[in-house]
Structures are given as structure tokens and as C-alpha cells.
Design a protein around this motif. Sequence first.
Motif, PDB file in Angstrom:
ATOM      1  N   VAL A 124      -8.662  -9.884  -8.129  1.00  0.00           N
ATOM      2  CA  VAL A 124      -7.562  -9.137  -8.344  1.00  0.00           C
ATOM      3  C   VAL A 124      -6.647  -9.484  -9.492  1.00  0.00           C
ATOM      4  CG1 VAL A 124      -5.523  -7.844  -7.232  1.00  0.00           C
ATOM      5  CG2 VAL A 124      -7.416  -8.493  -5.902  1.00  0.00           C
ATOM      6  N   GLU A 125      -6.417  -8.676 -10.657  1.00  0.00           N
ATOM      7  CA  GLU A 125      -5.833  -9.269 -11.833  1.00  0.00           C
ATOM      8  C   GLU A 125      -5.027  -7.972 -12.407  1.00  0.00           C
ATOM      9  OE1 GLU A 125      -9.352 -12.371 -13.412  1.00  0.00           O
ATOM     10  OE2 GLU A 125      -8.793 -10.752 -14.687  1.00  0.00           O
ATOM     11  N   ALA A 126      -4.055  -8.223 -13.174  1.00  0.00           N
ATOM     12  CA  ALA A 126      -3.191  -7.381 -13.594  1.00  0.00           C
ATOM     13  C   ALA A 126      -2.683  -7.677 -15.216  1.00  0.00           C
ATOM     14  CB  ALA A 126      -1.987  -7.082 -12.851  1.00  0.00           C
ATOM     15  N   ASP A 127      -2.725  -6.863 -16.131  1.00  0.00           N
ATOM     16  CA  ASP A 127      -2.429  -7.082 -17.368  1.00  0.00           C
ATOM     17  C   ASP A 127      -1.450  -6.108 -18.072  1.00  0.00           C
ATOM     18  OD1 ASP A 127      -4.211  -5.286 -17.968  1.00  0.00           O
ATOM     19  OD2 ASP A 127      -5.315  -6.571 -19.537  1.00  0.00           O
TER      20      ASP A 127
ATOM     21  N   THR B 174       5.051   0.046 -18.632  1.00  0.00           N
ATOM     22  CA  THR B 174       6.330   0.445 -18.530  1.00  0.00           C
ATOM     23  C   THR B 174       7.239  -0.567 -17.578  1.00  0.00           C
ATOM     24  OG1 THR B 174       5.189   1.639 -16.331  1.00  0.00           O
ATOM     25  CG2 THR B 174       5.619   2.938 -18.421  1.00  0.00           C
ATOM     26  N   GLY B 175       6.981  -2.148 -17.821  1.00  0.00           N
ATOM     27  CA  GLY B 175       7.666  -3.156 -17.169  1.00  0.00           C
ATOM     28  C   GLY B 175       7.492  -3.274 -15.550  1.00  0.00           C
ATOM     29  N   LEU B 176       8.416  -3.137 -14.897  1.00  0.00           N
ATOM     30  CA  LEU B 176       8.198  -3.462 -13.392  1.00  0.00           C
ATOM     31  C   LEU B 176       7.435  -2.172 -12.680  1.00  0.00           C
ATOM     32  CD1 LEU B 176      11.811  -4.628 -12.428  1.00  0.00           C
ATOM     33  CD2 LEU B 176       9.566  -5.852 -12.257  1.00  0.00           C
ATOM     34  N   ASN B 177       7.479  -1.229 -13.250  1.00  0.00           N
ATOM     35  CA  ASN B 177       6.604  -0.009 -12.576  1.00  0.00           C
ATOM     36  C   ASN B 177       5.237  -0.274 -12.889  1.00  0.00           C
ATOM     37  OD1 ASN B 177       9.060   1.227 -12.185  1.00  0.00           O
ATOM     38  ND2 ASN B 177       9.192   2.614 -13.695  1.00  0.00           N
ATOM     39  N   SER B 178       4.655  -0.763 -14.022  1.00  0.00           N
ATOM     40  CA  SER B 178       3.108  -0.855 -13.875  1.00  0.00           C
ATOM     41  C   SER B 178       2.589  -2.266 -13.883  1.00  0.00           C
ATOM     42  CB  SER B 178       2.823  -0.472 -15.552  1.00  0.00           C
ATOM     43  OG  SER B 178       3.563  -1.509 -16.421  1.00  0.00           O
ATOM     44  N   ALA B 179       3.459  -3.252 -13.808  1.00  0.00           N
ATOM     45  CA  ALA B 179       3.020  -4.614 -13.360  1.00  0.00           C
ATOM     46  C   ALA B 179       2.883  -4.670 -11.910  1.00  0.00           C
ATOM     47  CB  ALA B 179       4.069  -5.603 -13.836  1.00  0.00           C
ATOM     48  N   MET B 180       1.543  -5.390 -11.462  1.00  0.00           N
ATOM     49  CA  MET B 180       1.396  -5.352 -10.049  1.00  0.00           C
ATOM     50  C   MET B 180       2.337  -6.177  -9.188  1.00  0.00           C
ATOM     51  SD  MET B 180      -2.401  -6.278  -8.384  1.00  0.00           S
ATOM     52  CE  MET B 180      -3.077  -5.467  -9.547  1.00  0.00           C
ATOM     53  N   ASP B 181       2.758  -5.716  -8.108  1.00  0.00           N
ATOM     54  CA  ASP B 181       3.545  -6.454  -7.100  1.00  0.00           C
ATOM     55  C   ASP B 181       2.927  -7.500  -6.381  1.00  0.00           C
ATOM     56  OD1 ASP B 181       5.625  -7.452  -5.629  1.00  0.00           O
ATOM     57  OD2 ASP B 181       6.305  -5.512  -4.963  1.00  0.00           O
TER      58      ASP B 181
END
Length: 646
Positions: free
Chosen positions: A375-378, A382-389
Motif C-alpha cells: 500500500v503506497e501513496a504519492d 490537492t493536499g490533505l484531500n488526495s494524500a492517503m490517511d
Amino acid sequence: MKYFKKTSLGAVLSVFAFTVFGGCDGGFTVPSGTSGPVPLTPSDSTGSVPTDSVTTSGSESDATSSGVGGSGGAPVTCFGGDTELLGGPISPTAASVAMFAFQGPCAETFECSLDASPYAACTSPLALTGLPSGAHQLAVRAVFSLGKVDATPALYDWSVLPQPLPGCEPAGLSPDVELPTRIRFVTTAGADANTGQTEALAWRTFAHAAAEAKAGDLIFVRAGLYENDKFVLTTDGTPKAPIRVRGYQKVPFDEPSFVGLDHASALDPQAMPLLKGPNRAIDTGIQLDYRKHVEIRNVQITGYSRGINAHGAANVALDHIVVRDVGDVNASYSGKGITAYASTQVRVQDSLVVNAAAEGIIVEGTCDVIRGVVVEADDNSTGLNSAMDYYIMTNGDRNLVEDSSVRRVGNLDHVGHGIGLKGCASDTVIRHNKVRHIAGEAYYARHRGVKNNRFEWNEFDGEGVGLGFVARDGASENVVEDSTFVNANAGLVFMDTTEDEDENLCVSDAKVDTVVKLGGHHNQFHRLTLKGLSGAAVAYHGYNQRGARSYANLYDDLTISNCGSVFSVAHIDHDPLGLQPANILQNSSIEGVSIYRTLAGPGGYPPVFDGNGALSSGDRDNAIVLTHVITLSKNTYKNNGFVAPL
């Protein structure tokens, strides 16, 4: 070397594909369904076979009568030919037994080797019992006239899954699944008006396949782009006759490689079927709510609000799934990769989730398994909205997360939460995982109902940021051991956020603000490496609850090196009433640490006012004076910037 392609449906492959075999006298045909070419699939689902030894058995008469051990009739002198493995166990399998069928043109006898052991005489069919968990390989070679052997043995690779946690049956499909009763096909060149019985008469859509699916079906979906389509299943399989959906590239049962897949891996509709939604703000690619006995394998999903949802599902296997770029990046909290709530024995395995804008893989049930996922995110578009929590999270009891990895790529606006437990998670095991660059909690036990869980053999490389393990909001009686937390802000962290202030939250939705704020207590930490931390090895974090209490935690056999401090204290690190034991640090090595302890002084947090403008009675009380209480025993100190405490 000749590899028989490992498959979770090896028995099916043999029935439908292996019907013609060559011999040194020109070849012969074995009708489909006869005993010769059909491999035997293990049916032991109890795990009752002893695992401390591996035994083999085979019958010479069986091999001869089935045409597997020789050609029959007049003797033939032959000095060569390929050994053929006709089939073997599903992979991975929960069974500790495995059966194989093999043949060799002109072979007089056979020799087998399990896991590179010396070759020994064997016959077909061959039974192996007492197999331990892990990867295995069987090599079979024919022995010809005058003792000549096949120089290129036939090889079969498979793996035996670890035994399920106590009280659980194997997650996913039942090990005693039988052959499918019906085969259907879906291709981008098909039409839903077709019968689906062959590739030439294939259906066109996932949606139609879902509507037509019934117990015992095996639905092959050929690689290609399936736009504005979705799979919403409304029927169940059974333990012996599940519903199976399997993507393939060119030939049924071929397997795409998942080695090395990560956030940089592009979706490829030529490798596996790709479900592409119309809008990242709506819909779910594959919907399995309340479904039982279902397998989905080799499918890519993108462009929906959610990749896969299996609410209330049981005995569902999700293998070789790729979900990326799901969720509305302009919404405050949208986008979930794979979710299963109130589930039982759901397995997510060997899968990849990238840039689910809110949550990666979440399971909240009983006896669920997450294994071998990435599980990865880059996406910080759109800042907090697009970055995985949340990357991987589970709630419930007796769940397992193992052999998986999490990575936050770049300095995303959301700090991220790596792998952890919330709510009422109990008797769950988190083991053999790797987390990188999470700036929040790499691993965590979060809430008062999170008890009696084990975190073992895990790794965290913060790459300059993050917290190794966090016990917060009252998590207790958890064990963290044999793990490494390096290059981060802090190692073991305790805090209270008032997110869970009700001891009965696990049986009631009512949250009651209690008098005593809790960080973490009665947890145990054994054989941990805490290295290269800019802050403290053990931190009692203030968050917004300076008056929280963390006590009765045991730190045993820690290796602490090159850290800013051993302890930092920004909330109460003991029971002020003296009714609970103090925290203990024992049998540990402390080397190259700058400061022994830091204490947050009064005024460390801004005052909080209620709706009438009066100072709140909450625990952001600037007047609280903190002290440090710890029991020390048999620790060693070397090359530190402080005098060793007594």
C-alpha cells in the motif's frame, strides 16, 4: 528446468487442458477426466496432519495402470524424454498435505526431491504429508534404461500458508473446494447476449457475469479495458462450490507477475482485465456485500470512489488485485481501496493499492487476513484531500496482517497512519511487515478496546520522520517484540487524544467523557531496536492532553542508540495515586544518546476556553507540573551525553 505453472486451480487446468500426452512411440491420448492426467488436490482443511515430519507414499500399481508410470505392452528401450508433472496442489494452500501426478515417456522409475533434498525413488500418484508452512518445491525426474536420468527434472512450486490464528478456520476459500461445475468467459470482444461458454462465445461485461454467476462457476475474464463497468454480485457460492472470477492475459490460468509492483507501476489492461469507472467520486468497482465463498483474482481497478467493498462478507479471497487512483481528490474524505466491514474469514493477499485518497486496505471483522500486500501513496495534488490517511488498518478479533509493506512517498500533506488497530481489536497479530516514511504512526494500537494484540518482527524506517509504535487513547495489554524502528522522530510513543473516552465503547456507541485520561498502559515491549531517532526512544507525548496517564508498561531488552533522549515526558507517565505499577526499563542497552530525559514545563500548550469564554477544565491545563517516574533494572550505558542514572 521445466516448471509446471503453479495455480490455485491446478486440478481444473489438468481436466481442461492436459488431455494429450506424448510418448516415445509416437503419442497417445488420455480422455479428459480419466485417472491418468488428473492431479489430486488436497482436501484436508483441519490441519490435523502432524507437521514435524514429511512423509511420502505412492503406488507402483496405480502408476502402471493409469499410464503414468510407463507405456504398457512390450518393453521399449528408451534413453531420454521429458518428465511431466501433470498437476499438484493449489497455491497457496492451507493444507499440510499435497498430492501429485506425473509421467515420463519410456520411464522405468521416477525419483523425487522435496525442497532440494537428495533424490529418492517415488511413484505416481505421490502423497506428501506433514508439510510445514512456507515455500516448497518438488522436483521429479524420470529414470530410463540402464539407469540414465532426465537431466532436466520437472519442477512444481507451491506454498503452504501459516496455520490460522487459534479459533479461526483458514481465511478465503475452503481448502476442500471442488472442481467448478460451469466455466464461463468474458472478453472485450464478447457480447452479453452470448452463452459465455467459450472465448468465441464470451460475455462482454463484468456486470453481466455478476448477474449470471452461480455457485460452482469459474468465470475467466480476459485482459482488456472494461470501462464504465462494475461487478456487483448478488449470489453466494458454497464451501465446495465457490464463485470464482479469474483474470488472465492470453491463456486461462496464466499469471501476471506481481514482483516489484509499487506506486510507479502503471496500470496495464494488456496484462490483466482493468475495470475503469466513470467518476472517482462515485461507485464501487467490485461489490461483494454479504456474499459468501467468492474468489476474485487478477483484476485491476481504477476510477471509482472505492475499489472493492465486502461488507458482511464471509470466506472471500481477494488475490492479485491492483487498485489505484480511487476517490474524489476534491472532497474532504473520499477514496477507499479495499474494505471489508463486519466480515469473517476474508483474505486480501498479494495485492497492490496506490493512492486511495482516504484509506488503503481496511478490514474490520473476525479471522480476516491481510497478507503480502503493498500500500503506497504519492499523490499530493490537492493536499490533505488526495494524500492517503490510513494505509492498512484492522478492527475486530483474531485478524492477521503479515508480510506486507506500506510507503508514503514524498512529503505529502497528510502524515499518514501505517499499519495498526483501532476500536475493539483484540487477539490480532501484526507480523513481518515493513513501513517507510510514514510521518505519523508507523504501527499503532489505538483506543481503550484495543487489547491483547501482538506486533512482532516488524520494521520501520522513518527516513527522518515519524513515530515507530504508538499506544494511545487507553490501549492496553498489547505486546510489541523483535522489531526495529530507525531514522524517525521517536520510537515508542504514548498519547491521549480523547478520541475514545468510554470503556464500553466496544458494546455501545455512547461516548462518555471519563475523569481519567489514558495514554497506554500494561503493554509490553521486548527485544526492540530503537536507533537514529531525533527525539526520544520512549515519549509520553502531550498531544492536547497533558494530564493523560501512561503506566505499568514494560520495556525489556531494548537496544537504544544514537537518539536525542531516552525519555521525553509531556504527560503524566505514572499513576499519581500510586495504585498502579510504574513503567519499567530493564535489561536494555543505551548508547550514544544525548539526553536522559526531557520534561515539558508548564505553559507548553495554549489554554482552552469553553463556549462562555471560561477556562476549560480539560486536560490542556497549563498548571500541571510533570515529573518522571520509572523503575530501572540491569541496564547498560555507554558513550552517552549524561551520567548514567542510579
